[in-house]
Design an enzyme around this catalytic site. Structure first.
Site, PDB file in Angstrom:
ATOM      1  N   HIS A  29     -12.391  -5.575   7.645  1.00 15.24           N
ATOM      2  CA  HIS A  29     -12.624  -4.942   9.018  1.00 15.24           C
ATOM      3  C   HIS A  29     -13.966  -4.988   9.505  1.00 15.24           C
ATOM      4  CE1 HIS A  29      -9.169  -3.168   6.965  1.00 15.24           C
ATOM      5  NE2 HIS A  29      -9.911  -2.950   5.820  1.00 15.24           N
TER       6      HIS A  29
ATOM      7  N   ASP B  74     -15.288 -16.112  11.803  1.00  9.97           N
ATOM      8  CA  ASP B  74     -15.669 -17.295  12.508  1.00  9.97           C
ATOM      9  C   ASP B  74     -15.518 -18.466  11.436  1.00  9.97           C
ATOM     10  OD1 ASP B  74     -16.878 -16.269  14.759  1.00  9.97           O
ATOM     11  OD2 ASP B  74     -18.764 -16.493  14.252  1.00  9.97           O
TER      12      ASP B  74
ATOM     13  N   HIS C  38      -2.631  -7.987   2.620  1.00  7.59           N
ATOM     14  CA  HIS C  38      -3.248  -6.656   2.089  1.00  7.59           C
ATOM     15  C   HIS C  38      -1.985  -6.175   1.159  1.00  7.59           C
ATOM     16  CE1 HIS C  38      -6.729  -7.133   4.450  1.00  7.59           C
ATOM     17  NE2 HIS C  38      -5.549  -7.395   5.620  1.00  7.59           N
TER      18      HIS C  38
ATOM     19  N   ARG D  77      -9.573   1.118   8.776  1.00  7.05           N
ATOM     20  CA  ARG D  77      -8.746  -0.335   8.129  1.00  7.05           C
ATOM     21  C   ARG D  77      -7.652  -0.662   9.235  1.00  7.05           C
ATOM     22  NH1 ARG D  77     -10.266   0.358   2.741  1.00  7.05           N
ATOM     23  NH2 ARG D  77     -10.796   2.449   2.123  1.00  7.05           N
TER      24      ARG D  77
ATOM     25  N   ASN E 274      -6.629 -12.480   1.159  1.00  9.83           N
ATOM     26  CA  ASN E 274      -6.998 -10.840   1.171  1.00  9.83           C
ATOM     27  C   ASN E 274      -8.570 -10.643   1.153  1.00  9.83           C
ATOM     28  OD1 ASN E 274      -7.240  -8.206   0.877  1.00  9.83           O
ATOM     29  ND2 ASN E 274      -5.998  -8.100  -0.805  1.00  9.83           N
TER      30      ASN E 274
ATOM     31  N   SER F 154      -2.218  -2.889   0.334  1.00 14.37           N
ATOM     32  CA  SER F 154      -1.737  -1.638   1.010  1.00 14.37           C
ATOM     33  C   SER F 154      -1.376  -1.623   2.470  1.00 14.37           C
ATOM     34  CB  SER F 154      -2.866  -0.571   0.811  1.00 14.37           C
ATOM     35  OG  SER F 154      -4.094  -1.050   1.613  1.00 14.37           O
TER      36      SER F 154
ATOM     37  N   TYR G 224      -3.353   0.334  -4.503  1.00 17.22           N
ATOM     38  CA  TYR G 224      -3.260  -1.131  -4.877  1.00 17.22           C
ATOM     39  C   TYR G 224      -2.576  -1.187  -6.072  1.00 17.22           C
ATOM     40  CZ  TYR G 224      -7.408  -0.459  -1.912  1.00 17.22           C
ATOM     41  OH  TYR G 224      -8.064  -0.232  -0.885  1.00 17.22           O
TER      42      TYR G 224
HETATM   43  C1  DQA Z   1      -7.035  -4.202   1.088  1.00 14.28           C
HETATM   44  C2  DQA Z   1      -7.300  -3.213   2.193  1.00 14.28           C
HETATM   45  C3  DQA Z   1      -8.759  -3.118   2.375  1.00 14.28           C
HETATM   46  O1  DQA Z   1      -8.745  -1.918   3.483  1.00 14.28           O
HETATM   47  C4  DQA Z   1      -9.639  -2.528   1.334  1.00 14.28           C
HETATM   48  O2  DQA Z   1     -10.804  -2.475   1.615  1.00 14.28           O
HETATM   49  C5  DQA Z   1      -9.322  -3.483   0.138  1.00 14.28           C
HETATM   50  C6  DQA Z   1      -8.159  -4.133  -0.285  1.00 14.28           C
HETATM   51  C7  DQA Z   1      -5.686  -4.274   0.520  1.00 14.28           C
HETATM   52  O3  DQA Z   1      -5.136  -5.367  -0.157  1.00 14.28           O
HETATM   53  O4  DQA Z   1      -4.819  -3.360   0.723  1.00 14.28           O
HETATM   54  O5  DQA Z   1     -10.263  -3.710  -0.652  1.00 14.28           O
HETATM   55  O6  DQA Z   1      -7.344  -5.510   1.629  1.00 14.28           O
END
Ligand code: DQA
Length: 148
Positions: free
Chosen positions: A80, A87, A100, A111, A74, A102, A22
């Site tokens: 997930h 919805d 995201h 993920r 985000n 990552s 992150y």
């Molecule tokens: C995330 C990716 C998600 O899998 C994770 O739970 C996060 C951050 C990302 O910004 O990479 O909290 O959304």
């Protein structure tokens, strides 16, 4: 033009979470970069963060009665597993861009599935803070086209 940027669960902890996934910037740093880009694009960027799923659902519902041109989201781990968020986003009549930090496709199996992707215009992941900035540019472009 007003664009809402939604940050979900645990994203208030950025800067203290695993930097390999992150980065080191805080959520305030990211919101500052988004505001700067917004200024350049002529967009009012409105950030919102919550760790409560119901609060996020209600924030999304309010978009229906607001002058919001697009949404960048985000959703963190809710991405997930939250059918409720999917919805809620499906109700919207404005473009929604999923982002995201990552690369969710290069991590654990769980993920790799986004329940939100089917109700979003598109998804951007793996570019750190740039994912948000690219997401804002995409949302702005889509909103401009839908107003034209
Ligand atoms: C995330 C990716 C998600 O899998 C994770 O739970 C996060 C951050 C990302 O910004 O990479 O909290 O959304």
């Amino acid at each position: 033009m007003r664009i809402l940027v939604l940050h979900g669960v645990n994203l208030n902890m950025l800067g203290r979470r695993n930097p390999a996934h992150y980065g080191t910037e805080s959520l305030a740093d990211i919101d500052r970069s988004l505001a700067e880009l917004g200024h350049e694009l002529g967009v009012d960027v409105e950030p919102f963060q919550t760790n409560h799923e119901g609060e996020m659902v209600e924030r999304i519902h309010r978009v229906l009665d607001e002058d919001v041109a697009a949404v960048v989201i985000n959703a963190g781990a809710w991405t997930h597993d939250s059918h409720a968020l999917a919805d809620a986003l499906e109700l919207l009549h404005v473009p929604v861009v999923e982002v995201h930090l990552s690369n969710i496709h290069a991590r654990e199996d769980f993920r790799r599935t986004s329940l939100l992707a089917p109700v979003c215009a598109g998804s951007i992941c793996g570019f750190g803070v740039q994912s948000y900035l690219l997401g804002l540019r995409a949302a702005h472009g889509l909103a401009r086209n839908s107003c034209a």
